[in-house]
Design a protein around this motif. Structure first.
Motif, mmCIF file in Angstrom:
data_model
loop_
_atom_site.group_PDB
_atom_site.id
_atom_site.type_symbol
_atom_site.label_atom_id
_atom_site.label_comp_id
_atom_site.label_asym_id
_atom_site.label_seq_id
_atom_site.Cartn_x
_atom_site.Cartn_y
_atom_site.Cartn_z
ATOM 1 N N ALA A 2 -12.295 18.227 -5.701
ATOM 2 C CA ALA A 2 -12.179 16.789 -5.947
ATOM 3 C C ALA A 2 -11.194 16.152 -4.978
ATOM 4 O O ALA A 2 -10.229 16.765 -4.544
ATOM 5 N N ASP A 3 -11.455 14.886 -4.648
ATOM 6 C CA ASP A 3 -10.566 14.121 -3.778
ATOM 7 C C ASP A 3 -9.460 13.515 -4.636
ATOM 8 O O ASP A 3 -9.699 12.583 -5.392
ATOM 9 N N ASP A 4 -8.238 14.048 -4.522
ATOM 10 C CA ASP A 4 -7.108 13.573 -5.324
ATOM 11 C C ASP A 4 -6.455 12.335 -4.750
ATOM 12 O O ASP A 4 -5.552 11.765 -5.360
ATOM 13 N N SER A 5 -6.868 11.855 -3.566
ATOM 14 C CA SER A 5 -6.212 10.706 -2.942
ATOM 15 C C SER A 5 -6.356 9.446 -3.787
ATOM 16 O O SER A 5 -5.505 8.571 -3.737
ATOM 17 N N GLN A 6 -7.408 9.341 -4.591
ATOM 18 C CA GLN A 6 -7.582 8.171 -5.441
ATOM 19 C C GLN A 6 -6.598 8.171 -6.607
ATOM 20 O O GLN A 6 -6.374 7.141 -7.217
ATOM 21 N N ASP A 7 -6.025 9.318 -6.922
ATOM 22 C CA ASP A 7 -5.078 9.416 -8.025
ATOM 23 C C ASP A 7 -3.648 9.090 -7.610
ATOM 24 O O ASP A 7 -2.770 8.984 -8.458
ATOM 25 N N LEU A 8 -3.394 8.938 -6.311
ATOM 26 C CA LEU A 8 -2.047 8.647 -5.843
ATOM 27 C C LEU A 8 -1.688 7.196 -6.150
ATOM 28 O O LEU A 8 -2.528 6.309 -6.051
ATOM 29 N N ILE A 9 -0.450 6.979 -6.495
ATOM 30 C CA ILE A 9 0.043 5.624 -6.736
ATOM 31 C C ILE A 9 0.946 5.258 -5.578
ATOM 32 O O ILE A 9 1.905 5.973 -5.275
ATOM 33 N N LYS A 10 0.644 4.172 -4.924
ATOM 34 C CA LYS A 10 1.449 3.711 -3.797
ATOM 35 C C LYS A 10 2.328 2.567 -4.293
ATOM 36 O O LYS A 10 1.847 1.457 -4.498
ATOM 37 N N ALA A 42 8.188 -3.464 5.527
ATOM 38 C CA ALA A 42 7.178 -2.464 5.870
ATOM 39 C C ALA A 42 5.779 -2.943 5.492
ATOM 40 O O ALA A 42 4.793 -2.586 6.131
ATOM 41 N N GLU A 43 5.712 -3.775 4.466
ATOM 42 C CA GLU A 43 4.435 -4.294 3.987
ATOM 43 C C GLU A 43 4.708 -5.586 3.234
ATOM 44 O O GLU A 43 5.836 -5.851 2.813
ATOM 45 N N GLU A 44 3.697 -6.405 3.064
ATOM 46 C CA GLU A 44 3.800 -7.637 2.292
ATOM 47 C C GLU A 44 2.643 -7.709 1.307
ATOM 48 O O GLU A 44 1.588 -7.133 1.537
ATOM 49 N N ALA A 45 2.865 -8.448 0.238
ATOM 50 C CA ALA A 45 1.811 -8.727 -0.727
ATOM 51 C C ALA A 45 1.981 -10.162 -1.196
ATOM 52 O O ALA A 45 3.104 -10.672 -1.257
ATOM 53 N N VAL A 46 0.888 -10.822 -1.503
ATOM 54 C CA VAL A 46 0.935 -12.192 -2.005
ATOM 55 C C VAL A 46 0.266 -12.215 -3.371
ATOM 56 O O VAL A 46 -0.821 -11.677 -3.551
ATOM 57 N N PHE A 67 12.553 -4.601 -8.605
ATOM 58 C CA PHE A 67 11.126 -4.843 -8.762
ATOM 59 C C PHE A 67 10.372 -3.916 -7.820
ATOM 60 O O PHE A 67 10.834 -3.613 -6.720
ATOM 61 N N TYR A 68 9.203 -3.517 -8.254
ATOM 62 C CA TYR A 68 8.354 -2.644 -7.446
ATOM 63 C C TYR A 68 6.941 -3.183 -7.528
ATOM 64 O O TYR A 68 6.565 -3.864 -8.492
ATOM 65 N N TYR A 69 6.158 -2.896 -6.500
ATOM 66 C CA TYR A 69 4.780 -3.376 -6.465
ATOM 67 C C TYR A 69 3.859 -2.219 -6.130
ATOM 68 O O TYR A 69 4.040 -1.530 -5.122
ATOM 69 N N ASP A 70 2.877 -1.997 -6.991
ATOM 70 C CA ASP A 70 1.868 -0.975 -6.773
ATOM 71 C C ASP A 70 0.787 -1.616 -5.905
ATOM 72 O O ASP A 70 0.019 -2.459 -6.377
ATOM 73 N N THR A 71 0.758 -1.253 -4.634
ATOM 74 C CA THR A 71 -0.150 -1.902 -3.694
ATOM 75 C C THR A 71 -1.608 -1.539 -3.918
ATOM 76 O O THR A 71 -2.489 -2.315 -3.568
ATOM 77 N N ASP A 72 -1.874 -0.390 -4.475
ATOM 78 C CA ASP A 72 -3.265 -0.003 -4.740
ATOM 79 C C ASP A 72 -3.833 -0.735 -5.944
ATOM 80 O O ASP A 72 -4.963 -1.203 -5.919
#
Length: 82
Positions: A2-10, A42-46, A67-72
């Motif tokens: 199985a591809d575990d990359s989808q289970d990672l939290i960024k 390093a990254e931005e989100a709106v 504060f933290y932001y889960d980008t995925d």
């Protein structure tokens, strides 16, 4: 296998927040947005909350220490609220 990359939290730390309001036509309600600067640029989100949600978020930003932001998943995580 199985591809575990989808289970990672960024998750990235929100290191700065810029707020914005823009008019959308005379007599029309405006729009709010918050630009989240993540990990010192390093990254931005709106995020574009409703006026009611923006009011709540401003209170949370004032009361919170970190504060933290889960980008995925596009989820804002609030820690250490007072």
């Amino acid at each position: 296998m199985a591809d575990d990359s989808q289970d990672l939290i960024k998750v990235r730390e929100v290191t700065d927040i810029h707020s914005n309001w823009s008019e959308h036509g005379s007599g029309e309600p405006g729009k709010f947005s918050f630009q989240l600067i993540l990990d010192d640029g390093a990254e931005e989100a709106v995020i574009r909350p409703s006026a009611k949600s923006a009011k709540v978020l401003v209170g949370e930003f004032t009361a919170g220490k970190s504060f933290y932001y889960d980008t995925d998943r596009e989820v804002l995580l609030l820690r250490d609220l007072e």
